[in-house]
Scaffold this motif. Structure first.
Motif, short mmCIF file in Angstrom:
data_model
loop_
_atom_site.label_atom_id
_atom_site.label_comp_id
_atom_site.label_asym_id
_atom_site.label_seq_id
_atom_site.Cartn_x
_atom_site.Cartn_y
_atom_site.Cartn_z
N ASP A 91 71.49 43.76 108.76
CA ASP A 91 72.46 42.67 108.74
C ASP A 91 73.89 43.20 108.69
O ASP A 91 74.79 42.65 109.35
CB ASP A 91 72.20 41.75 107.55
CG ASP A 91 73.14 40.55 107.54
OD1 ASP A 91 73.10 39.76 108.51
OD2 ASP A 91 73.91 40.41 106.59
N ARG A 139 78.92 44.85 114.23
CA ARG A 139 78.91 44.75 115.68
C ARG A 139 79.63 43.50 116.18
O ARG A 139 80.19 43.50 117.27
CB ARG A 139 77.46 44.79 116.18
CG ARG A 139 77.30 44.88 117.67
CD ARG A 139 77.99 46.10 118.25
NE ARG A 139 77.24 47.33 118.04
CZ ARG A 139 77.82 48.53 117.95
NH1 ARG A 139 79.14 48.67 118.05
NH2 ARG A 139 77.09 49.61 117.76
N GLN A 151 68.51 44.50 118.36
CA GLN A 151 69.22 43.21 118.35
C GLN A 151 70.45 43.24 117.46
O GLN A 151 71.45 42.56 117.74
CB GLN A 151 68.27 42.10 117.91
CG GLN A 151 67.19 41.76 118.93
CD GLN A 151 66.27 40.64 118.47
OE1 GLN A 151 66.34 40.21 117.32
NE2 GLN A 151 65.43 40.17 119.38
N ALA A 152 70.40 44.05 116.39
CA ALA A 152 71.55 44.16 115.50
C ALA A 152 72.70 44.95 116.10
O ALA A 152 73.84 44.83 115.66
CB ALA A 152 71.11 44.80 114.18
N ARG A 176 74.78 44.24 112.10
CA ARG A 176 75.02 43.04 112.92
C ARG A 176 76.43 42.49 112.66
O ARG A 176 77.15 42.13 113.61
CB ARG A 176 73.96 41.99 112.60
CG ARG A 176 73.95 40.80 113.53
CD ARG A 176 72.80 39.86 113.20
NE ARG A 176 71.50 40.52 113.43
CZ ARG A 176 70.67 40.92 112.47
NH1 ARG A 176 71.00 40.77 111.20
NH2 ARG A 176 69.52 41.49 112.76
#
Length: 279
Positions: free
Chosen positions: A84, A90, A121-122, A87
């Motif tokens: 997280d 990013r 995906q992160a 994420r």
């Protein structure tokens, strides 16, 4: 995701210099401060960031990074929360490569396929998993490569020419040369031997070779940058975090700047060395 790593090294080559790779521990000393530090690193001059996965038994790390991992675990950091943080980083930085560095156990517990999917995906670009030898590539390395994540392998002073092709076989992104025999933060490398070792490794691979373990100052970084494609600094930055904490081990208003200030010094050292191959 490996494209982001390749672009960053290409940019550094175009600028005629080595890359600065910085390591901090996810969640140290708390998640919000850890994110603020991560966000500050590129602004201070870091080209690539390594983010440590906290683990209770980090066998390759010295007391500094062991203590950082324990602080992070005590603050509730885990693999889900680390992803997280990546994420959230990013969302504000689309260009800086992010490498997760740690040990296989937390990934295994999380589930390899799930971890690789969530990491991609992160916005993770690559992995350094220090206790996964080439003989176990089917466990994590090859699945990571298939998922589009670089699997970055370590080479050491004891990795001879017979072993090196095995180590490099599925390596992607860059090669991390451990400049000393021992744990992180334990000693200062012999800079002359480092250049010789990098030359030897580069005879076996076209990948960039970065050098870490024992780099503490801008002067050290400049000396390593003479012969390497990149310089990794970890324990010195983690020490800067620790030294900024209050008596209860909590972050202070000095914590983020303590790390950023050291990174600026390291970046100045790296950028003071003009590479011979520069156009």
């Amino acid at each position: 995701m490996t494209a982001r790593i390749e672009r960053r090294f290409a940019q550094c080559r175009a600028e005629g210099r080595a890359a600065l790779v910085t390591y901090t521990m996810a969640g140290d000393p708390d998640p919000d401060t850890s994110l603020a530090i991560l966000q500050a690193l590129p602004r201070a001059g870091a080209d690539i960031v390594e983010f440590g996965l906290p683990f209770s038994d980090p066998m390759a790390d010295g007391p500094t990074i062991q203590a950082a991992g324990l602080r992070a675990l005590k603050a509730g950091q885990n693999t889900i929360r680390t992803l997280d943080l990546v994420r959230r980083f990013r969302a504000q930085d689309a260009d800086t490569p992010v490498i997760l560095m740690g040990y296989f156990n937390p990934i295994f517990i999380y589930g390899v396929e799930r971890f690789l999917e969530d990491a991609k995906q992160a916005g993770v670009d690559g992995l350094i998993v220090v206790d996964q030898p080439p003989e176990e590539d089917e466990e994590l390395c090859l699945p990571a490569l298939r998922a589009g994540l670089a699997f970055i392998r370590l080479a050491t002073p004891t990795t001879d020419d017979r072993r090196l092709p095995t180590v490099l076989a599925n390596t992607a992104g860059f090669v991390y040369y451990v400049s000393i025999t021992g744990i992180t933060g334990a000693a200062t490398p012999d800079f002359g031997q480092v250049s010789t070792a990098v030359e030897r490794i580069k005879r076996h691979t076209p990948l960039p070779v970065v050098v870490g373990f024992g780099v503490k100052t801008g002067e050290h970084a400049a000396a390593i940058a003479e012969g390497a494609d990149g310089v990794v600094v970890g324990s010195a930055l983690v020490n800067a975090v620790r030294a900024s904490l209050d008596e209860e081990g909590q972050a202070t208003d000095r914590t983020v700047e303590a790390v950023a200030s050291l990174v600026r010094s390291l970046a100045t050292g790296v950028r003071s060395v003009r590479k011979a191959e520069a156009a």
